[in-house]
Design an enzyme around this catalytic site. Structure first.
Site, short mmCIF file in Angstrom:
data_model
loop_
_atom_site.label_atom_id
_atom_site.label_comp_id
_atom_site.label_asym_id
_atom_site.label_seq_id
_atom_site.Cartn_x
_atom_site.Cartn_y
_atom_site.Cartn_z
N LYS A 14 44.86 82.70 44.68
CA LYS A 14 44.22 83.71 45.44
C LYS A 14 43.37 82.96 46.23
O LYS A 14 43.20 83.21 47.59
CB LYS A 14 43.89 84.55 44.60
N ARG A 89 41.52 94.45 38.56
CA ARG A 89 42.07 93.69 37.72
C ARG A 89 42.59 94.42 36.51
O ARG A 89 43.20 93.73 35.50
CB ARG A 89 41.09 92.36 37.11
N ARG A 128 42.39 71.62 38.95
CA ARG A 128 41.49 72.15 39.81
C ARG A 128 39.98 71.53 39.91
O ARG A 128 39.50 71.45 38.91
CB ARG A 128 41.56 73.45 39.73
N ARG A 161 35.41 74.04 37.40
CA ARG A 161 34.73 75.30 36.92
C ARG A 161 34.61 75.05 35.34
O ARG A 161 35.54 74.71 34.74
CB ARG A 161 35.55 76.44 37.53
N ARG A 172 42.34 82.95 29.75
CA ARG A 172 42.56 83.65 30.94
C ARG A 172 43.83 83.99 31.40
O ARG A 172 44.14 85.24 31.85
CB ARG A 172 41.79 83.04 31.85
P1 AMP Z 1 38.53 84.39 38.92
O1 AMP Z 1 37.62 83.56 39.91
O2 AMP Z 1 38.88 85.62 39.67
O3 AMP Z 1 39.56 83.51 38.33
O4 AMP Z 1 37.22 85.00 38.06
C1 AMP Z 1 36.79 84.28 37.14
C2 AMP Z 1 36.02 85.24 36.20
O5 AMP Z 1 35.27 86.23 36.55
C3 AMP Z 1 37.09 85.85 35.40
O6 AMP Z 1 37.63 85.22 34.23
C4 AMP Z 1 36.25 87.44 34.82
O7 AMP Z 1 35.51 86.78 33.73
C5 AMP Z 1 35.55 87.41 35.89
N1 AMP Z 1 36.08 88.32 36.96
C6 AMP Z 1 36.36 88.31 38.22
N2 AMP Z 1 36.69 89.39 38.83
C7 AMP Z 1 36.73 90.31 37.86
C8 AMP Z 1 37.27 91.80 37.57
N3 AMP Z 1 37.74 92.54 38.87
N4 AMP Z 1 37.27 92.15 36.45
C9 AMP Z 1 36.62 91.64 35.39
N5 AMP Z 1 36.35 90.38 35.59
C10 AMP Z 1 36.29 89.79 36.62
#
Ligand code: AMP
Length: 221
Positions: A14, A89, A128, A161, A172
């Site tokens: 994404k 999400r 990554r 990360r 995740r």
């Molecule tokens: P991402 O970079 O999109 O993989 O997000 C990293 C982390 O941020 C996730 O594992 C969640 O802990 C938190 N996070 C990001 N977006 C959301 C969301 N819409 N709802 C809940 N947690 C989120």
């Protein structure tokens, strides 16, 4: 005032796709994951509230995420096209998002599902690396930097990360299956879902998304 949502498991690409598109398609990119990481790095009160969830690879509770997304929506200039990456999400977030959009005049145009085989997700996330300066994303197998550990684009250091460690990656992906995958059906039923094969190279994925975003057709699956 259109909104496009990118939906997909961690590692489905994404962020990479959004970065490709942002420079070419006049789309403003809003990543809730990036907002979360920014708040953690700055140590804001909201950042401290979400830290335990982020560290465990869990989703931040809906109320906290929606509080931040509400602020972001209020600050968006009208007349723009916005790409949401990583939000909504959960079905709860999707429902409140619908209400927020209805009140504000924004319209959800497409929800684009980045479809990738589960085995590919783990492999991608484990390899990554991201630039600490400009945010460019690398993959040590398929898109390695020219000099190990250094960003080709800006020369800053690359790092992994905190949540890209194997145990957290697995958690995740499981959380995605349990809590986010139900959104596929939710948006399918609303005629908004578009599915693309995101196992392809990043430029090809970006092209498929651009085709959907730039085409003024009816959404369907
Ligand atoms: P991402 O970079 O999109 O993989 O997000 C990293 C982390 O941020 C996730 O594992 C969640 O802990 C938190 N996070 C990001 N977006 C959301 C969301 N819409 N709802 C809940 N947690 C989120």
């Amino acid at each position: 005032m259109e909104i496009i949502v990118l939906l997909g498991a961690p590692g489905s690409g994404k962020g990479t796709a959004a970065a490709h598109l942002g420079t070419e398609s006049n789309l403003r990119h809003v990543s809730t994951g990036a907002l979360c990481r920014e708040a953690l790095a700055q140590g804001t009160a909201w950042g401290e509230a979400i830290r335990p969830y982020m560290d465990r690879g869990e989703l931040v509770p809906d109320a906290l995420v929606l509080e931040r997304v509400g602020e972001v929506l209020e600050g968006l200039p009208t007349g723009e096209r916005v790409l949401f990456d990583g939000f909504p999400r959960t079905p709860g977030q999707a429902q409140v998002f619908e209400d927020l959009l209805g009140d504000s005049g924004w319209r959800l145009r497409h929800v684009i599902l980045l479809d990738v085989a589960p085995a590919t997700l783990e492999e991608r996330l484990g390899a990554r690396m991201g630039c600490e300066g400009c945010g460019t994303i690398y993959n040590l197998h398929t898109r390695a930097p020219r000099v190990a550990g250094i960003c080709d684009a800006c020369g800053a250091a690359l790092s992994q990360r905190g949540d890209d460690q194997l145990a957290t990656i697995r958690r995740r992906i499981q959380v995605y299956e349990d809590r986010t995958a139900p959104l596929v059906r939710y948006y399918q039923e609303r005629g908004l879902l578009r599915r693309i094969d995101a196992g392809k190279p990043a430029d090809e994925v970006a092209r498929q998304i651009r085709d959907i975003v730039d085409r003024d057709g009816q959404a369907n699956d």
